[in-house]
Motif scaffolding. Structure first.
Motif, PDB file in Angstrom:
ATOM      1  N   THR A 192      52.372  39.373  43.020  1.00 22.02           N
ATOM      2  CA  THR A 192      51.603  40.623  43.028  1.00 22.02           C
ATOM      3  C   THR A 192      51.929  41.535  41.853  1.00 22.02           C
ATOM      4  O   THR A 192      51.223  42.515  41.623  1.00 22.02           O
ATOM      5  N   ASP A 193      52.979  41.212  41.084  1.00 19.31           N
ATOM      6  CA  ASP A 193      53.305  42.002  39.899  1.00 19.31           C
ATOM      7  C   ASP A 193      52.375  41.700  38.726  1.00 19.31           C
ATOM      8  O   ASP A 193      52.567  42.242  37.628  1.00 19.31           O
ATOM      9  N   TYR A 194      51.384  40.845  38.966  1.00 21.40           N
ATOM     10  CA  TYR A 194      50.437  40.479  37.909  1.00 21.40           C
ATOM     11  C   TYR A 194      49.013  40.896  38.250  1.00 21.40           C
ATOM     12  O   TYR A 194      48.059  40.348  37.708  1.00 21.40           O
ATOM     13  N   ASP A 195      48.863  41.880  39.135  1.00 24.08           N
ATOM     14  CA  ASP A 195      47.507  42.338  39.447  1.00 24.08           C
ATOM     15  C   ASP A 195      47.033  43.328  38.388  1.00 24.08           C
ATOM     16  O   ASP A 195      47.767  43.701  37.468  1.00 24.08           O
ATOM     17  N   LEU A 196      45.772  43.754  38.518  1.00 19.91           N
ATOM     18  CA  LEU A 196      45.187  44.651  37.523  1.00 19.91           C
ATOM     19  C   LEU A 196      45.911  45.984  37.448  1.00 19.91           C
ATOM     20  O   LEU A 196      45.977  46.585  36.378  1.00 19.91           O
ATOM     21  N   ALA A 197      46.438  46.452  38.573  1.00 19.04           N
ATOM     22  CA  ALA A 197      47.166  47.720  38.549  1.00 19.04           C
ATOM     23  C   ALA A 197      48.367  47.620  37.612  1.00 19.04           C
ATOM     24  O   ALA A 197      48.639  48.534  36.822  1.00 19.04           O
ATOM     25  N   HIS A 198      49.097  46.498  37.690  1.00 18.22           N
ATOM     26  CA  HIS A 198      50.263  46.321  36.834  1.00 18.22           C
ATOM     27  C   HIS A 198      49.861  46.035  35.391  1.00 18.22           C
ATOM     28  O   HIS A 198      50.425  46.607  34.450  1.00 18.22           O
TER      29      HIS A 198
ATOM     30  N   PHE B 109      39.035  40.505  30.786  1.00 21.91           N
ATOM     31  CA  PHE B 109      38.995  40.933  32.189  1.00 21.91           C
ATOM     32  C   PHE B 109      39.922  42.126  32.407  1.00 21.91           C
ATOM     33  O   PHE B 109      39.566  43.094  33.100  1.00 21.91           O
ATOM     34  N   VAL B 110      41.112  42.070  31.813  1.00 21.26           N
ATOM     35  CA  VAL B 110      42.061  43.178  31.965  1.00 21.26           C
ATOM     36  C   VAL B 110      41.526  44.440  31.297  1.00 21.26           C
ATOM     37  O   VAL B 110      41.647  45.545  31.838  1.00 21.26           O
ATOM     38  N   VAL B 111      40.915  44.309  30.128  1.00 22.94           N
ATOM     39  CA  VAL B 111      40.362  45.485  29.448  1.00 22.94           C
ATOM     40  C   VAL B 111      39.214  46.082  30.257  1.00 22.94           C
ATOM     41  O   VAL B 111      39.099  47.315  30.366  1.00 22.94           O
ATOM     42  N   TRP B 112      38.357  45.234  30.837  1.00 20.49           N
ATOM     43  CA  TRP B 112      37.316  45.775  31.734  1.00 20.49           C
ATOM     44  C   TRP B 112      37.960  46.559  32.875  1.00 20.49           C
ATOM     45  O   TRP B 112      37.542  47.677  33.204  1.00 20.49           O
ATOM     46  N   GLY B 113      38.984  45.966  33.486  1.00 18.11           N
ATOM     47  CA  GLY B 113      39.650  46.639  34.600  1.00 18.11           C
ATOM     48  C   GLY B 113      40.344  47.916  34.183  1.00 18.11           C
ATOM     49  O   GLY B 113      40.302  48.930  34.890  1.00 18.11           O
ATOM     50  N   LEU B 114      40.993  47.888  33.032  1.00 16.53           N
ATOM     51  CA  LEU B 114      41.632  49.092  32.491  1.00 16.53           C
ATOM     52  C   LEU B 114      40.610  50.210  32.326  1.00 16.53           C
ATOM     53  O   LEU B 114      40.880  51.379  32.664  1.00 16.53           O
ATOM     54  N   THR B 115      39.433  49.862  31.824  1.00 15.67           N
ATOM     55  CA  THR B 115      38.408  50.872  31.562  1.00 15.67           C
ATOM     56  C   THR B 115      37.868  51.459  32.852  1.00 15.67           C
ATOM     57  O   THR B 115      37.505  52.648  32.899  1.00 15.67           O
ATOM     58  N   LEU B 116      37.846  50.668  33.919  1.00 16.64           N
ATOM     59  CA  LEU B 116      37.419  51.190  35.219  1.00 16.64           C
ATOM     60  C   LEU B 116      38.506  52.041  35.869  1.00 16.64           C
ATOM     61  O   LEU B 116      38.221  53.087  36.465  1.00 16.64           O
TER      62      LEU B 116
ATOM     63  N   VAL C 100      35.465  49.515  23.918  1.00 20.84           N
ATOM     64  CA  VAL C 100      35.789  48.200  24.460  1.00 20.84           C
ATOM     65  C   VAL C 100      35.149  47.129  23.588  1.00 20.84           C
ATOM     66  O   VAL C 100      33.968  47.226  23.232  1.00 20.84           O
ATOM     67  N   VAL C 101      35.941  46.114  23.239  1.00 21.10           N
ATOM     68  CA  VAL C 101      35.392  44.897  22.652  1.00 21.10           C
ATOM     69  C   VAL C 101      35.833  43.740  23.540  1.00 21.10           C
ATOM     70  O   VAL C 101      37.037  43.532  23.739  1.00 21.10           O
ATOM     71  N   ALA C 102      34.880  43.001  24.099  1.00 14.35           N
ATOM     72  CA  ALA C 102      35.178  41.874  24.974  1.00 14.35           C
ATOM     73  C   ALA C 102      34.680  40.593  24.329  1.00 14.35           C
ATOM     74  O   ALA C 102      33.547  40.533  23.849  1.00 14.35           O
ATOM     75  N   LEU C 103      35.523  39.578  24.321  1.00 15.14           N
ATOM     76  CA  LEU C 103      35.162  38.269  23.798  1.00 15.14           C
ATOM     77  C   LEU C 103      35.162  37.260  24.941  1.00 15.14           C
ATOM     78  O   LEU C 103      36.123  37.192  25.724  1.00 15.14           O
ATOM     79  N   SER C 104      34.101  36.513  25.053  1.00 13.15           N
ATOM     80  CA  SER C 104      33.922  35.419  26.005  1.00 13.15           C
ATOM     81  C   SER C 104      33.612  35.888  27.413  1.00 13.15           C
ATOM     82  O   SER C 104      32.574  35.544  27.956  1.00 13.15           O
ATOM     83  N   VAL C 105      34.512  36.651  28.017  1.00 10.01           N
ATOM     84  CA  VAL C 105      34.356  37.016  29.431  1.00 10.01           C
ATOM     85  C   VAL C 105      33.639  38.361  29.546  1.00 10.01           C
ATOM     86  O   VAL C 105      34.195  39.401  29.183  1.00 10.01           O
ATOM     87  N   PRO C 106      32.411  38.355  30.052  1.00  7.08           N
ATOM     88  CA  PRO C 106      31.683  39.613  30.201  1.00  7.08           C
ATOM     89  C   PRO C 106      32.162  40.373  31.437  1.00  7.08           C
ATOM     90  O   PRO C 106      33.011  39.887  32.201  1.00  7.08           O
ATOM     91  N   TYR C 107      31.619  41.546  31.612  1.00  5.80           N
ATOM     92  CA  TYR C 107      31.892  42.324  32.826  1.00  5.80           C
ATOM     93  C   TYR C 107      31.564  41.473  34.052  1.00  5.80           C
ATOM     94  O   TYR C 107      30.508  40.837  34.112  1.00  5.80           O
ATOM     95  N   GLN C 108      32.480  41.480  35.023  1.00  4.67           N
ATOM     96  CA  GLN C 108      32.274  40.714  36.256  1.00  4.67           C
ATOM     97  C   GLN C 108      31.853  41.641  37.386  1.00  4.67           C
ATOM     98  O   GLN C 108      32.605  42.545  37.766  1.00  4.67           O
ATOM     99  N   GLU C 109      30.644  41.424  37.885  1.00  2.00           N
ATOM    100  CA  GLU C 109      30.190  42.214  39.026  1.00  2.00           C
ATOM    101  C   GLU C 109      31.100  41.948  40.229  1.00  2.00           C
ATOM    102  O   GLU C 109      31.508  40.830  40.476  1.00  2.00           O
ATOM    103  N   ARG C 110      31.383  42.998  40.993  1.00  2.00           N
ATOM    104  CA  ARG C 110      32.323  42.856  42.102  1.00  2.00           C
ATOM    105  C   ARG C 110      31.691  42.106  43.267  1.00  2.00           C
ATOM    106  O   ARG C 110      32.342  41.262  43.894  1.00  2.00           O
ATOM    107  N   GLY C 111      30.456  42.388  43.605  1.00  2.00           N
ATOM    108  CA  GLY C 111      29.799  41.682  44.696  1.00  2.00           C
ATOM    109  C   GLY C 111      30.352  42.039  46.062  1.00  2.00           C
ATOM    110  O   GLY C 111      31.273  42.844  46.210  1.00  2.00           O
ATOM    111  N   GLU C 112      29.790  41.400  47.072  1.00  2.00           N
ATOM    112  CA  GLU C 112      30.160  41.692  48.463  1.00  2.00           C
ATOM    113  C   GLU C 112      31.284  40.805  48.976  1.00  2.00           C
ATOM    114  O   GLU C 112      31.872  41.094  50.013  1.00  2.00           O
ATOM    115  N   THR C 113      31.580  39.715  48.271  1.00  2.00           N
ATOM    116  CA  THR C 113      32.560  38.732  48.729  1.00  2.00           C
ATOM    117  C   THR C 113      33.703  38.644  47.734  1.00  2.00           C
ATOM    118  O   THR C 113      33.460  38.620  46.524  1.00  2.00           O
ATOM    119  N   PRO C 114      34.955  38.610  48.209  1.00  2.00           N
ATOM    120  CA  PRO C 114      36.071  38.447  47.277  1.00  2.00           C
ATOM    121  C   PRO C 114      35.841  37.261  46.341  1.00  2.00           C
ATOM    122  O   PRO C 114      35.275  36.242  46.730  1.00  2.00           O
TER     123      PRO C 114
END
Length: 312
Positions: A77-83, A110-117, A126-140
């Motif tokens: 859990t020390d590797y989640d977006l919060a950390h 992904f981390v930069v998207w999360g940081l920005t949120l 923000v400059v993102a390469l390869s991985v675009p913004y990931q919609e959260r959706g209704e399901t984990p």
């Protein structure tokens, strides 16, 4: 190394130490932070660092937690977006910056998207390469991937069979990375089992080598020392991240550049502008390892976008 790369310093941030490379310190006040993906290193940005520094930016490139000689905490859990985003915020604090432009590739994106949120006031672009913004959706996310792609899909496998892939990759670190870092790949064909595990054991990988033996040796040496678990733990927090983002504004309101590789197996976002309204999109004729496969084109795209924003 085939290119002059800065010497690292170790900086205490957010309860860990990060191995950080920097260039252009004389350009203090104009920071750009480059965030690598998996299984990469700060060295993945070797082509962009000198060009950005020469263009007037203070370039800050961490080996993020789990990588290189940065800290590798034991708890998953020390590797989640919060950390991970907290590390980047603390890095800004260390240098005395209120905000910066953040550039991320793959998991770094992904981390930069999360940081920005999570910390929008600390990000000015923000400059993102390869991985675009990931919609959260209704399901984990892992649950959704399992339903759509099956239990052998590597995101799902990493979460539901912890330690298995790590051990396979570490059986022959050199072969795994040599097989993974390829370009000009033929179209993907479905295969039984976990595709990354199959690739790690392949005697004859598809495509062509991405980098020189001397550059590849930098990655092999690092991962032979650290193993792969720290980086894979980022994947093992995917559903935790889904919960962490439940109550934040899902719209990225900062100026953004999205760089795709036209032959990247990572899918482009169909509704990118709905969640990232102030985005410009560039597509390059390459695969997944964009900034290493097309270094000049990537650097030019980033510098052109930064220049239009008047940040140097």
């Amino acid at each position: 190394m085939t290119i002059d790369f800065p010497e690292p310093t170790h900086i205490p941030v957010n309860g860990v130490h990060l191995e950080v490379f920097e260039a252009g310190r004389q350009n203090a006040g104009n920071p750009v932070v480059l965030c690598h993906g998996w299984p990469e290193l700060a060295y993945s940005w070797r082509y962009q660092v000198p060009a950005l520094a020469a263009a007037g930016y203070h370039v800050i490139v961490p080996n993020q937690r789990g990588y290189g000689t940065s800290s590798r905490p034991a708890d998953v859990t020390d590797y989640d977006l919060a950390h991970l985003s907290g590390d980047l915020v603390a890095l800004l604090d260390h240098y005395g910056y209120a905000d910066a432009t953040f550039v991320g590739h793959d998991w770094g994106a992904f981390v930069v998207w999360g940081l920005t949120l999570l910390h929008p006031d600390r990000v000015n672009g923000v400059v993102a390469l390869s991985v675009p913004y990931q919609e959260r959706g209704e399901t984990p996310w892992v649950e959704a991937m399992a339903a759509a792609l099956g239990g052998d899909f590597y995101f799902v496998h990493f979460n539901r069979q912890p330690g298995v892939a790590d051990a396979v990759f570490e059986e022959d670190t050199s072969r795994f990375l040599r097989n993974l870092y390829r370009k000009n790949l033929p179209p993907l064909t479905p295969e039984p089992g976990n595709a990354l595990i199959n690739l790690a054991r392949a005697e004859t990988p598809p495509g062509e080598p991405l980098m020189s033996d001397s550059d590849l040796a930098v990655f092999i040496s690092a991962f032979a020392s650290t193993g792969f678990t720290g980086g894979i733990n980022w994947y093992r927090n995917l559903d935790r991240n889904w919960h962490l983002l439940a109550d934040v504004d899902p719209v990225v309101r900062r100026p953004t550049l999205m760089i795709y590789g036209d032959r990247d197996p990572v899918a482009k976002a169909e509704r990118l502008t709905e969640f990232v309204p102030n985005v410009e999109v560039v597509s390059l004729d390459c695969g997944h390892w964009i900034q290493q496969e097309k270094p000049q084109e990537t650097t030019e795209a980033i510098l052109t976008w930064l220049g239009r924003r008047g940040t140097a």
